[in-house]
Design a protein around this motif. Structure first.
Motif, short mmCIF file in Angstrom:
data_model
loop_
_atom_site.label_atom_id
_atom_site.label_comp_id
_atom_site.label_asym_id
_atom_site.label_seq_id
_atom_site.Cartn_x
_atom_site.Cartn_y
_atom_site.Cartn_z
N ASP A 62 0.85 -1.18 0.00
CA ASP A 62 0.00 0.00 0.00
C ASP A 62 0.89 1.24 0.00
O ASP A 62 2.12 1.14 -0.08
CB ASP A 62 -0.97 -0.01 1.18
N GLU A 484 -3.98 6.84 4.81
CA GLU A 484 -3.97 5.52 5.45
C GLU A 484 -3.64 5.64 6.93
O GLU A 484 -4.22 4.96 7.78
CB GLU A 484 -2.96 4.61 4.76
N SER A 487 -6.79 7.13 8.65
CA SER A 487 -8.09 6.54 8.34
C SER A 487 -8.79 5.97 9.56
O SER A 487 -10.00 5.78 9.56
CB SER A 487 -7.94 5.43 7.30
#
Length: 489
Positions: A62, A484, A487
């Motif tokens: 990611d 991320e 989040s």
């Protein structure tokens, strides 16, 4: 793109095995090709991962992982090139072929483990990758077979392995907490754990996070579990010191970030950010004061690494999106700057045959390329514009102020200024101070090898790009990495 992940996991190990049997020049050439290929492949991944994850089997990349992968790929590339010139003066020694084969095999495995760490899907595999770096890098620290190197390696193994034992306990506690919600079939994959983080029990997650910070913080160099770091960095061959300082420490920080994401999802931001702020401030304080009294150039840079790991911990502790952006940019900029600083220190070591700051003088008269590049690397580490660390630390401080943590933001600025004084004073004396009359004569003017200069030029270019105008795809990657991290807030 999945094929690139597989390639990064497979071919460095093949290269490492081949280096044990090939002639020295072939091992060097193959290692350089392997490192440069890794650097190119990680850059190729950036546009894709900036928009979506790349997954195949037990590999998953990611945006957050891609930042650390990009830093490690760059380091693998420049340091394999640098090592060719660094060992050029020793090629005539009788035992050099055996030494070189061991070095290149170990160095490729070391770099491979650091590439694998951001690619694996689960916390258990991540722990294994970091543990492999401990074993291999300890052997590389001791490779010169001196008493000081052996002592530093044993100290490193004992402290780092103890720390990772604590990190393993944190992983087990995290598994237990996840299995209680997901079910017994849970295999410690990270994404499912993060998805259910809001439903996990608070007490085991709190314990797992503290264990992870202490355990992986040992490899990251956080105070008070940093004591192996100055000795290992000082005694290892310079390419190994650079990879330890510029790459391994931040890879351990990556492991902490994975636990941090789950902890924030379960506990909210207060507890995990508070823990990181405490460790970060203590690390930055000790490092800033230690930089004022060093006599060994590699130990000086080792304490600079403790300083920057403290800065990263503080940045996450601020908890603001702008601070997160500064942290991720800082990972990349610190990798380039610290690698350049160690490569420059290696050039001084090869020319002056000493690491003593009191002996190294008039660097500009001896090393017309490496000395100014080393000084620029020190200025970059000190957060002077227009380099990338200035931009990242500006974002960190702005994020700290935006989050309302004004006292910690002021402490960060003050301690970074103290660290700047120690670094800049030592580097300026090395480069600019004239040799004392009647003292040790200066070495002859000239670079040891162009192989040692070209990687430093590449690092300087990277620092300027990161500081002036990061490419659009990289900016998108950093923005997605920030999302991320935030989040689960």
């Amino acid at each position: 793109m999945p094929a690139i992940l597989v390639a990064l996991v497979v071919y460095p190990v093949v290269v490492a095995a081949a280096c044990l049997f090939l002639p020295v020049r072939a091992a060097q050439a193959l290692s350089v090709l392997s490192g440069v290929a890794a650097g190119v492949l990680t850059i190729v991944l950036v546009p894709a991962v900036a928009h979506q994850d790349v997954t195949i089997g037990f590999l998953r990349l990611d945006a957050l992982g891609a930042v650390f992968l990009l830093a490690n790929g760059f380091l693998y590339a420049v340091l394999t090139v640098y090592s060719v010139g660094y060992f050029r003066a020793e090629e005539q020694l009788a035992d050099f072929p055996r030494y070189a084969r061991r070095f290149y095999a170990g160095f490729n495995v070391f770099a491979w483990a650091m590439l694998v760490a951001p690619l694996v899907t689960g916390l258990a595999l991540l722990w294994i990758a970091v543990e492999i770096t401990t074993v291999v890098s300890a052997l590389l620290v001791a490779i010169d077979d001196t008493d000081a190197a052996s002592e530093a390696a044993w100290k490193y193994v004992l402290i780092a392995s103890s720390g990772l034992g604590i990190g393993l306990l944190g992983t087990i506690v995290m598994y237990s907490a996840g299995a209680s919600v997901i079910g017994a079939h849970y295999d410690l994959a990270f994404a499912p754990l993060l998805a259910v983080s809001h439903h996990l029990q608070a007490t085991p997650i709190r314990l797992a996070f503290v264990l992870a910070v202490v355990g992986y913080g040992t490899k990251m160099g956080l105070v008070p579990v940093h004591t192996w770091l100055p000795d290992a960095h000082s005694e290892a061959p310079t390419p190994v010191s650079a990879l330890l300082s510029a790459g391994l420490l931040s890879t351990s920080f990556y492991a902490i970030l994975r636990f941090y994401q789950v902890a924030v999802g379960t506990l909210g931001p207060g507890f995990p950010q508070g823990v990181l702020l405490v460790f970060g401030v203590l690390s930055l304080l000790l490092a800033a004061l230690s930089l004022l009294g060093q006599h060994d150039v590699k130990r000086l840079l080792a304490y600079s690494s403790v300083e920057h790991m403290g800065i990263l911990a503080i940045g996450i502790g601020f908890g603001a999106p702008l601070a997160y952006a500064g942290v991720l940019l800082h990972v990349l900029a610190h990798a380039a700057a610290k690698a350049n600083a160690f490569m420059g220190a290696g050039s001084f070591l090869r020319r002056y045959r000493t690491k003593e700051l009191g002996v190294i003088r008039a660097g500009l008269d001896v090393l017309p390329w490496s000395a100014p590049l080393f000084l620029l690397a020190i200025l970059a580490l000190s957060a002077l514009p227009p380099f990338g660390i200035f931009r990242s630390e500006f974002e960190l401080v702005a994020g700290g102020l935006a989050s309302g943590r004004h006292v910690f933001a002021v402490v960060l600025v003050v301690l970074v200024t103290v660290a700047f004084a120690g670094l800049s004073w030592a580097a300026t004396r090395m480069v600019r101070a004239p040799a004392p009359a009647g003292g040790r004569p200066l070495p002859p003017r000239g670079e040891t090898s162009a192989w040692m200069v070209v990687p430093m030029v590449a690092g300087l270019v990277v620092l300027l790009i990161l500081g002036v105008h990061p490419p659009g795809d990289l900016a998108d990657l950093l923005a997605r990495g920030v999302a991320e991290l935030g989040s689960t807030r």
